[in-house]
Design a protein around this motif. Structure first.
Motif, PDB file in Angstrom:
ATOM      1  N   LEU B 115       0.797  -1.229   0.000  1.00  0.00           N
ATOM      2  CA  LEU B 115       0.000   0.000   0.000  1.00  0.00           C
ATOM      3  C   LEU B 115       0.828   1.276   0.000  1.00  0.00           C
ATOM      4  O   LEU B 115       0.512   2.215  -0.718  1.00  0.00           O
ATOM      5  N   ASN B 262     -19.606  -3.860  -8.960  1.00  0.00           N
ATOM      6  CA  ASN B 262     -19.717  -2.807  -9.971  1.00  0.00           C
ATOM      7  C   ASN B 262     -19.028  -1.512  -9.572  1.00  0.00           C
ATOM      8  O   ASN B 262     -18.386  -0.867 -10.388  1.00  0.00           O
ATOM      9  N   PHE B 263     -19.188  -1.126  -8.318  1.00  0.00           N
ATOM     10  CA  PHE B 263     -18.741   0.217  -7.944  1.00  0.00           C
ATOM     11  C   PHE B 263     -17.383   0.206  -7.250  1.00  0.00           C
ATOM     12  O   PHE B 263     -16.872   1.238  -6.873  1.00  0.00           O
ATOM     13  N   ILE B 264     -16.812  -0.982  -7.031  1.00  0.00           N
ATOM     14  CA  ILE B 264     -15.463  -1.042  -6.480  1.00  0.00           C
ATOM     15  C   ILE B 264     -14.616  -1.898  -7.407  1.00  0.00           C
ATOM     16  O   ILE B 264     -14.952  -3.050  -7.684  1.00  0.00           O
ATOM     17  N   GLU B 265     -13.533  -1.320  -7.877  1.00  0.00           N
ATOM     18  CA  GLU B 265     -12.734  -2.041  -8.856  1.00  0.00           C
ATOM     19  C   GLU B 265     -11.843  -3.073  -8.185  1.00  0.00           C
ATOM     20  O   GLU B 265     -11.800  -4.216  -8.557  1.00  0.00           O
ATOM     21  N   ARG B 266     -11.127  -2.642  -7.143  1.00  0.00           N
ATOM     22  CA  ARG B 266     -10.157  -3.535  -6.508  1.00  0.00           C
ATOM     23  C   ARG B 266     -10.581  -3.816  -5.081  1.00  0.00           C
ATOM     24  O   ARG B 266     -10.220  -3.103  -4.151  1.00  0.00           O
ATOM     25  N   VAL B 269      -7.691  -4.377  -2.315  1.00  0.00           N
ATOM     26  CA  VAL B 269      -7.035  -3.293  -1.581  1.00  0.00           C
ATOM     27  C   VAL B 269      -7.817  -2.969  -0.313  1.00  0.00           C
ATOM     28  O   VAL B 269      -7.253  -2.825   0.779  1.00  0.00           O
ATOM     29  N   LEU B 270      -9.146  -2.893  -0.461  1.00  0.00           N
ATOM     30  CA  LEU B 270      -9.976  -2.592   0.710  1.00  0.00           C
ATOM     31  C   LEU B 270      -9.917  -3.726   1.722  1.00  0.00           C
ATOM     32  O   LEU B 270      -9.836  -3.504   2.930  1.00  0.00           O
ATOM     33  N   SER B 273      -6.660  -3.531   3.558  1.00  0.00           N
ATOM     34  CA  SER B 273      -6.669  -2.431   4.520  1.00  0.00           C
ATOM     35  C   SER B 273      -7.450  -2.811   5.767  1.00  0.00           C
ATOM     36  O   SER B 273      -7.013  -2.583   6.892  1.00  0.00           O
ATOM     37  N   ALA B 274      -8.623  -3.419   5.550  1.00  0.00           N
ATOM     38  CA  ALA B 274      -9.442  -3.809   6.696  1.00  0.00           C
ATOM     39  C   ALA B 274      -8.727  -4.881   7.506  1.00  0.00           C
ATOM     40  O   ALA B 274      -8.766  -4.877   8.738  1.00  0.00           O
ATOM     41  N   ILE B 276      -5.567  -5.257   7.829  1.00  0.00           N
ATOM     42  CA  ILE B 276      -4.473  -4.644   8.582  1.00  0.00           C
ATOM     43  C   ILE B 276      -4.986  -4.085   9.898  1.00  0.00           C
ATOM     44  O   ILE B 276      -4.361  -4.207  10.949  1.00  0.00           O
TER      45      ILE B 276
END
Lengths: 456, 367
Positions: B115, B262-266, B269-270, B273-274, B276
């Motif tokens: 990140l 549809n509204f989140i590409e990757r 990554v999220l 992050s969560a 972590i």
């Protein structure tokens, strides 16, 4: 020092004590009916003239004896200190020739306003009475809700100069007695010239003095107070303040309104749910925007990213500065609207609409998306019912935006962890602030995020 | 009179602290290490690892039950005399400290490589040490509460992982035990590291307010971790081929890449992050234990000073220590070896020692 039996000595002493107070009135009375002489002393500005004239003076003049005075509360005293204090609190002092005991007759009357709607805590369907500046009237309002002997009151005097009456209200059979002694101790430790506001007092007696999170609930509604008293909490009333403090509280208190109990459980639950979402939006939405635009743009779908790019293209500022400009404008507008007199407030609304709106976008200062985000954040921050808590949240937002601009999502995560760690390390009157989530008390979840139906 | 009576933790907190300590960032790379050894039968290794962890936990609770008011530090100081006790106590302290260090720098390594590629290590370390310091300077109640909140948040993650269900093919797991028990047994080693964390019970036990529930608590905590690890292992080995899985650094994160929203590409990554955020409680719990141990060995100094010292020490190290891939493998290797001694071997040894001394004392009193 004690009063003497001689009337003229007493009056001389009194005049000497109050030589700097021209509003002290001394009326000497020698009634025709009796040989005893009387002297009536009061401070003109803080007494009720009607009481003095009809209930004290006229029976004295016509009957010539103090036993005919028709006032409810009469005390006796022979200490000058007591007399001085009584006078300054709007009592009327009756000296009688040949007696060293003087009578303190209640005749207070000072400018006050009538009971009005609460300013901050509006309720659509609930009661429309809010507290006023006189502690006795506030207690009266609460007693209407809980007419029980168990409703106990403890009084304190705080402040070396401006002596303020502080009253502690609790239900003696519900509230925990350990907290009472804790509160008493804290109130007694206060060293100040004078305390006139609930917020001031809460800063003196809260558990963690340097925390920015309010650790007492400040309310101006008697029904809210009564509800909390029934749950075993303490209410701290301050004379001269139209709001009072309630403790111990926990984080969930800030998300409840009195209307939740008045409307159906389903509606109340949904509204609460919105409030919790609003909590996160207020804190994190601008930060997430910054993190997305400047760090993790790969998360945004390509189409959306392209349209954002078109708008952002014209904006000369980095996302953090852009967000900062808009959020600060929003805060300034809010503050300006609050300080201006009512008729001028509308002007601010109109001007604000231009700044946070299409004009700013067309000028190329901010992007379309930023305007939407600022607006959503502002709306969310006003959904949170507790004014103190919402103001704190609005300001915590700025450091979170800063870390988001430096570290992206990692910054937001650390900010969130820090916030959680701080919130649950707090205590309100030695009760964990994170209850019922941390420590987990599943039984109390019946009135946490979901407001479960009331049982028969 | 219980000397730890003042601040106690509930059974919930006991469970969540242990479970939280087991949810390391290492769980994300577990499927790779299992793929290297056990192949598609990694899930059997996970279960075997759980059995071993449960055996050690069982002995641990048996030992602690005999001395319900003592932590491991108290026990060592009481039974092994001044110098021996001190030695063992320092060893345990070093273990907790090193575990905190290893978990913290593994986390930093993941952050640095996924990140925040350009940000210096010490800045990220300093950032994470802010909430860390708040947690470790406070008492056990705070640690318990923190773990409760994080657990409630972490429930989302395994559910999020289920989004890949329609992409995976479970027939890849068949046949079971295609290469016999050898690789499976071999694969137990990496899973043991993932179950490390139950040894915090050595310190938590005296604080627990329902001591008779301790066995149940540690069982639930281990089983929660087992469920998470099983889910991770099964899903990854059903999605990736055995040759493919060893090429990904964090197969679980790569797995999330396949999720289509549809509204989140990757989504990965999220998810990372969560994760972590959730994995942060691991190093906080170990550092808290280390600070607790420091307080035991040097009772004159306040907890806040110990916490400050420990935080600054980690920050100081982060100026010089740059976690890299081989380094992160290395510290985890040492942590695992240390853990085999302290968490997996020490409880049975202490138990046997205790049984022997009890026998001895009994015989002597009979004479």
């Amino acid at each position: 020092m004690r009063t003497s039996q001689d009337l003229s000595t007493n009056l001389h002493e009194l005049k000497n004590m109050f030589r700097n107070a021209p509003d002290l009135v001394i009326r000497e009375i020698a009634p025709e009916m009796s040989a005893t002489k009387f002297a009536l002393a009061f401070i003109d500005s803080i007494i009720d003239k009607k009481v003095i004239n009809t209930h004290i003076l006229s029976p004295l003049l016509s009957e010539g004896t103090e036993s005919m005075i028709s006032v409810g509360k009469i005390q006796e005293a022979d200490q000058w200190k007591v007399i001085e204090e009584a006078l300054l609190h709007g009592n009327c002092i009756l000296f009688i020739e040949g007696q060293d005991q003087v009578k303190i007759i209640e005749a207070q009357g000072w400018p006050k306003r009538s009971i009005e709607k609460p300013q901050l805590e509006n309720s659509l369907t609930g009661s429309q009475q809010g507290f006023v500046e006189t502690v006795s009237e506030n207690i009266a309002l609460i007693r209407r809700y809980i007419p029980k002997r168990e409703l106990s009151i403890k009084e304190f005097q705080v402040g070396q100069r401006g002596e303020t009456n502080i009253s502690l209200l609790y239900l003696s059979d519900v509230a925990s007695p350990e907290l009472l002694s804790v509160l008493e101790e804290r109130i007694k430790l206060i060293k100040a010239d004078g305390i006139y506001h609930a917020g001031e007092l809460s800063e003196y007696i809260q558990d963690q003095r340097y925390s920015i999170i309010p650790q007492f609930l400040r309310t101006e509604r008697p029904d809210v107070t009564a509800k909390h008293l029934l749950e075993g909490r303490y209410a701290i009333l301050i004379d001269l303040s139209p709001s009072l403090l309630i403790g111990p509280i926990n984080i969930s208190t800030f998300f409840k309104t009195i209307d939740d109990y008045n409307s159906g459980w389903f509606v109340a639950t949904f509204l609460r749910f919105f409030r919790y979402i609003a909590f996160f939006i207020t804190l994190f939405l601008p930060a997430v925007y910054i993190a997305l635009i400047s760090f993790s743009y790969e998360v945004i779908p390509v189409k959306l990213l392209l349209s954002i790019g078109i708008y952002r293209n014209e904006v000369p500022f980095p996302p953090f500065i852009e967000a900062l400009i808009m959020e600060m404008t929003m805060e300034m507008l809010r503050e300006a609207g609050l300080r201006l007199p009512q008729p001028l407030g509308q002007t601010i609304g109109i001007v604000g609409g231009i700044v946070i709106g299409q004009a700013a976008v067309q000028a190329g200062i901010v992007s379309n998306l930023m305007v939407i985000i600022v607006s959503i954040t502002a709306i969310s921050s006003y959904i949170i019912p507790n004014f103190d808590f919402a103001s704190v949240l609005r300001h915590i937002r700025f450091p979170i935006m800063l870390v988001a601009s430096l570290f992206g999502f990692i910054g937001i995560i650390v900010a969130f962890l820090t916030l959680i760690a701080h919130l649950i390390s707090l205590e309100s009157l030695e009760n964990p602030f994170g209850k019922p989530m941390a420590p987990l008390r599943l039984l109390q979840w019946k009135d946490f995020i979901v407001r479960f139906p009331l049982k028969k | 009179m219980n000397k730890y009576n003042v601040k106690q933790i509930s059974l919930f907190q006991f469970i969540f602290i242990i479970h939280g300590a087991q949810l390391t960032i290492g769980n994300l790379s577990l499927p790779r290490r299992l793929g290297e050894t056990a192949g598609t039968d990694g899930w059997i290794s996970v279960i075997l690892g759980w059995v071993l962890a449960m055996i050690s936990s069982f002995f641990m609770i048996r030992v602690m039950r005999r001395h319900p008011e003592d932590t491991l530090f108290d026990l060592a100081l009481r039974y092994l005399g001044k110098w021996g006790g001190m030695g063992v106590a320092i060893l345990v302290l070093l273990y907790y400290s090193f575990a905190g260090f290893a978990a913290f720098f593994s986390l930093l390594f993941i952050i640095k490589s996924w990140l925040l590629l350009a940000t210096p290590t010490y800045m990220v370390a300093g950032l994470f040490l802010i909430p860390g310091y708040i947690v470790i300077k406070n008492g056990i109640a705070m640690l318990g509460r923190f773990n409760e909140v994080i657990f409630l948040i972490s429930i989302v993650l395994p559910l999020l992982l289920l989004l890949v269900l329609k992409e995976v093919h479970f027939y890849q797991l068949l046949p079971v035990l295609k290469e016999g028990w050898g690789p499976v047994i071999h694969g137990v080693t990496p899973t043991l590291l993932c179950f490390l964390g139950f040894e915090t019970a050595f310190i938590l036990y005296p604080f627990l307010n329902q001591k008779e529930q301790a066995m149940k608590g540690i069982f639930i905590a281990n089983t929660l971790s087992l469920i998470v690890l099983l889910e991770v292992t099964l899903l990854t080995s059903a999605y990736f081929s055995p040759e493919e899985i060893v090429r990904y650094q964090l197969p679980v994160v790569s797995l999330m890449k396949s999720v289509q929203i549809n509204f989140i590409e990757r989504v990965d990554v999220l998810y990372l992050s969560a994760y972590i955020m959730v994995a942060s409680v691991t190093w906080m719990t170990f550092m808290w234990s280390a600070v607790f141990g420091m307080g035991k060995l040097m009772p004159g100094i306040s907890r806040r000073m110990h916490a400050l010292f420990h935080t600054l020490l980690i920050l100081f190290i982060s100026f010089f220590y740059k976690p890299s891939f081989p380094e992160s493998v290395n510290i985890n290797y040492w942590w695992a070896n240390f853990g085999y001694v302290i968490a997996y071997s020490l409880p049975p040894i202490i138990y046997l020692w205790m049984m022997m001394t009890v026998q001895y004392v009994r015989r002597r009193t009979r004479v």
